[in-house]
Design an enzyme around this catalytic site. Structure first.
Site, PDB file in Angstrom:
ATOM      1  N   CYS A 138       7.793   0.262 -24.838  1.00  7.98           N
ATOM      2  CA  CYS A 138       6.333   0.326 -24.985  1.00  7.98           C
ATOM      3  C   CYS A 138       5.651  -0.306 -23.771  1.00  7.98           C
ATOM      4  CB  CYS A 138       5.918  -0.389 -26.279  1.00  7.98           C
ATOM      5  SG  CYS A 138       4.137  -0.384 -26.557  1.00  7.98           S
ATOM      6  N   CYS A 141       2.497  -2.256 -24.510  1.00  8.60           N
ATOM      7  CA  CYS A 141       2.755  -3.562 -25.113  1.00  8.60           C
ATOM      8  C   CYS A 141       3.244  -4.569 -24.074  1.00  8.60           C
ATOM      9  CB  CYS A 141       3.835  -3.464 -26.193  1.00  8.60           C
ATOM     10  SG  CYS A 141       3.569  -2.158 -27.377  1.00  8.60           S
ATOM     11  N   ASP A 142       4.150  -4.151 -23.220  1.00  8.96           N
ATOM     12  CA  ASP A 142       4.897  -5.111 -22.401  1.00  8.96           C
ATOM     13  C   ASP A 142       4.653  -5.019 -20.899  1.00  8.96           C
ATOM     14  OD1 ASP A 142       6.030  -6.146 -24.710  1.00  8.96           O
ATOM     15  OD2 ASP A 142       7.658  -4.690 -24.702  1.00  8.96           O
TER      16      ASP A 142
HETATM   17  C1  FAD Z   1       9.915  -3.351 -28.385  1.00  8.15           C
HETATM   18  C2  FAD Z   1       8.536  -3.133 -28.955  1.00  8.15           C
HETATM   19  C3  FAD Z   1       7.514  -3.977 -28.577  1.00  8.15           C
HETATM   20  C4  FAD Z   1       6.243  -3.785 -29.092  1.00  8.15           C
HETATM   21  N1  FAD Z   1       5.257  -4.637 -28.723  1.00  8.15           N
HETATM   22  C5  FAD Z   1       4.009  -4.474 -29.223  1.00  8.15           C
HETATM   23  C6  FAD Z   1       2.957  -5.362 -28.844  1.00  8.15           C
HETATM   24  O1  FAD Z   1       3.145  -6.264 -28.026  1.00  8.15           O
HETATM   25  N2  FAD Z   1       1.736  -5.141 -29.388  1.00  8.15           N
HETATM   26  C7  FAD Z   1       1.498  -4.116 -30.267  1.00  8.15           C
HETATM   27  O2  FAD Z   1       0.373  -3.985 -30.740  1.00  8.15           O
HETATM   28  N3  FAD Z   1       2.468  -3.259 -30.631  1.00  8.15           N
HETATM   29  C8  FAD Z   1       3.716  -3.410 -30.127  1.00  8.15           C
HETATM   30  N4  FAD Z   1       4.710  -2.528 -30.477  1.00  8.15           N
HETATM   31  C9  FAD Z   1       4.373  -1.423 -31.371  1.00  8.15           C
HETATM   32  C10 FAD Z   1       4.316  -1.914 -32.819  1.00  8.15           C
HETATM   33  O3  FAD Z   1       5.489  -2.617 -33.098  1.00  8.15           O
HETATM   34  C11 FAD Z   1       4.134  -0.740 -33.768  1.00  8.15           C
HETATM   35  O4  FAD Z   1       3.004   0.009 -33.405  1.00  8.15           O
HETATM   36  C12 FAD Z   1       3.958  -1.243 -35.198  1.00  8.15           C
HETATM   37  O5  FAD Z   1       5.034  -2.079 -35.567  1.00  8.15           O
HETATM   38  C13 FAD Z   1       3.865  -0.089 -36.182  1.00  8.15           C
HETATM   39  O6  FAD Z   1       3.733  -0.629 -37.444  1.00  8.15           O
HETATM   40  P1  FAD Z   1       4.110   0.168 -38.764  1.00  8.15           P
HETATM   41  O7  FAD Z   1       3.777  -0.729 -39.879  1.00  8.15           O
HETATM   42  O8  FAD Z   1       3.496   1.504 -38.728  1.00  8.15           O
HETATM   43  O9  FAD Z   1       5.671   0.444 -38.702  1.00  8.15           O
HETATM   44  P2  FAD Z   1       6.948  -0.378 -38.276  1.00  8.15           P
HETATM   45  O10 FAD Z   1       6.652  -1.660 -37.607  1.00  8.15           O
HETATM   46  O11 FAD Z   1       7.783   0.616 -37.560  1.00  8.15           O
HETATM   47  O12 FAD Z   1       7.622  -0.723 -39.676  1.00  8.15           O
HETATM   48  C14 FAD Z   1       8.161   0.260 -40.489  1.00  8.15           C
HETATM   49  C15 FAD Z   1       8.699  -0.381 -41.740  1.00  8.15           C
HETATM   50  O13 FAD Z   1       9.099   0.636 -42.653  1.00  8.15           O
HETATM   51  C16 FAD Z   1      10.349   0.296 -43.225  1.00  8.15           C
HETATM   52  N5  FAD Z   1      10.977   1.525 -43.682  1.00  8.15           N
HETATM   53  C17 FAD Z   1      11.324   2.621 -42.958  1.00  8.15           C
HETATM   54  N6  FAD Z   1      11.876   3.553 -43.756  1.00  8.15           N
HETATM   55  C18 FAD Z   1      11.847   3.023 -45.011  1.00  8.15           C
HETATM   56  C19 FAD Z   1      12.278   3.497 -46.279  1.00  8.15           C
HETATM   57  N7  FAD Z   1      12.838   4.696 -46.436  1.00  8.15           N
HETATM   58  N8  FAD Z   1      12.116   2.698 -47.356  1.00  8.15           N
HETATM   59  C20 FAD Z   1      11.543   1.464 -47.245  1.00  8.15           C
HETATM   60  N9  FAD Z   1      11.108   0.983 -46.061  1.00  8.15           N
HETATM   61  C21 FAD Z   1      11.262   1.751 -44.960  1.00  8.15           C
HETATM   62  C22 FAD Z   1      11.081  -0.464 -42.135  1.00  8.15           C
HETATM   63  O14 FAD Z   1      12.109  -1.274 -42.693  1.00  8.15           O
HETATM   64  C23 FAD Z   1       9.925  -1.269 -41.532  1.00  8.15           C
HETATM   65  O15 FAD Z   1       9.751  -2.436 -42.283  1.00  8.15           O
HETATM   66  C24 FAD Z   1       5.989  -2.706 -29.992  1.00  8.15           C
HETATM   67  C25 FAD Z   1       7.034  -1.860 -30.376  1.00  8.15           C
HETATM   68  C26 FAD Z   1       8.295  -2.077 -29.876  1.00  8.15           C
HETATM   69  C27 FAD Z   1       9.422  -1.169 -30.305  1.00  8.15           C
END
Ligand code: FAD
Length: 324
Positions: A138, A141-142
């Site tokens: 990302c 992000c970084d």
């Molecule tokens: C390396 C990295 C660094 C990042 N740094 C930043 C940053 O500095 N700032 C920023 O704003 N964003 C950052 N991001 C982006 C950010 O992490 C995502 O945009 C955000 O986490 C998305 O949130 P979400 O809740 O949609 O999903 P996610 O964080 O992807 O969470 C998904 C959840 O769903 C669960 N899940 C999946 N399938 C199932 C299932 N079948 N049953 C039950 N649970 C399930 C998983 O276990 C997880 O808990 C970064 C991403 C990465 C990969």
């Protein structure tokens, strides 16, 4: 049948910023949410180090630490947080049916899907070892952590082009490795990349290894035409070869685009199935940030609250036909 199954009012699937924020709002609205965390409690931010762009943390915060705070807040509001994976769904009628851990089915009056997305990686051991220490999926992000430094990016599509342009404004040089002899990105993005003086494009080039013991120091690349290997010193390695939304179990029920991102009605989190809402990265291929995921989690809880209020006195009625 339904007498034997647990029946919940608001079921949240996923424990990233979207799921926990939905839980905070749903619990405060007395929807008695039950949240299943999946195999990555806390979501994608648990695999990163410093998060500097989430408002409210002026000194930055470690990703895993921030997600513990989200969980605590959701729990304190009264969310029933459980470890478990949703393994199947049946949205053909209400209450909806969701299978957990391939073991038990539960009934839900409303469902918030916040299962996120996973970045795709090349699959190198060094990529995983240095993840969060110069390896990132990302740039938004970084990238800032590598201000004025030389970095590299991998990928030939629009996302890679966009992220290379983003990095070019922060970093001194962006080495851009493209596996083929051309971009897959749109013409306009290609031109922008090729016309940016501090982006250096390498065609037919694949990453062989990310080098560095504790942090990224260099990258070893291989020209797939000549076989020649070169070591290029860089401080960060950004991979931009795509994301995969975690939406497989909803296929056939929820409308999705060709990559699997769940479609929502613009300006809302409503899916094609009334009573099923989608929030966060699983429905957002554009922004993919913690704060936008949290924002849409809030929207999903408010949408669910409205929906449950509307159907509160209705009998169970057919909800959806399978799509596709
Ligand atoms: C390396 C990295 C660094 C990042 N740094 C930043 C940053 O500095 N700032 C920023 O704003 N964003 C950052 N991001 C982006 C950010 O992490 C995502 O945009 C955000 O986490 C998305 O949130 P979400 O809740 O949609 O999903 P996610 O964080 O992807 O969470 C998904 C959840 O769903 C669960 N899940 C999946 N399938 C199932 C299932 N079948 N049953 C039950 N649970 C399930 C998983 O276990 C997880 O808990 C970064 C991403 C990465 C990969």
């Amino acid at each position: 049948m339904s007498n034997e199954l647990e029946h919940v009012h608001c079921l949240i699937i996923g424990s990233g910023p979207a799921g926990y924020t939905a839980a905070i709002y749903a619990a405060r609205a007395n929807l008695r949410p039950v949240l299943y965390q999946g195999i990555q409690p806390g979501g994608q931010l648990t695999i990163t180090t410093e998060v500097e762009n989430y408002p409210g943390y002026p000194d930055g915060v470690q990703g895993p630490e921030m997600m513990v705070e989200f969980e605590k807040q959701a729990k304190r509001m009264g969310t029933d947080i459980r470890y478990g994976l949703a393994t199947n769904v049946d949205f053909s009628s209400r209450p909806f049916r969701v299978e957990v851990d391939e073991e038990k089915w539960i009934l839900a009056d409303s469902v918030i899907v916040s299962t996120g997305a996973s970045a795709q990686w090349l699959g190198l051991e060094s990529e995983q070892r240095l993840n969060g220490y110069g390896v990132s999926a990302c740039a938004v992000c970084d990238g800032f952590f590598f201000k004025g430094k030389e970095v590299c990016i991998i990928g030939g599509g629009d996302t890679a082009a966009e992220e290379a342009l983003y990095l070019s404004k922060i970093c001194s040089t962006v080495h851009h490795f493209v596996r083929r002899g051309e971009f897959r990105a749109s013409k306009v993005m290609q031109e922008r990349v090729l016309n940016t003086p501090n982006i250096k494009v390498y065609w037919n080039t694949e990453v062989d290894e990310v080098l560095g013991e504790k942090t990224v120091q260099a990258v070893r690349v291989k020209n797939n035409r000549t076989g020649e290997k070169t070591v290029i010193p860089v401080s960060a390695y950004f991979v931009a070869i795509g994301h995969k939304p975690n939406s497989d179990i909803f296929k056939g029920w929820l409308e999705m685009d060709e990559t699997g991102y769940i479609k929502t009605v613009p300006g809302s989190t409503r899916t094609n199935v009334e009573g099923v809402f989608a929030a966060g990265d699983v429905q957002d291929k554009t922004y993919r940030q913690a704060v936008t995921a949290a924002g849409s989690g809030c929207m999903a809880a408010l949408d669910a609250e409205r929906f449950l209020g509307t159907v509160a006195h209705q009998q169970a009625i057919p909800a959806a036909k399978a799509v596709g």
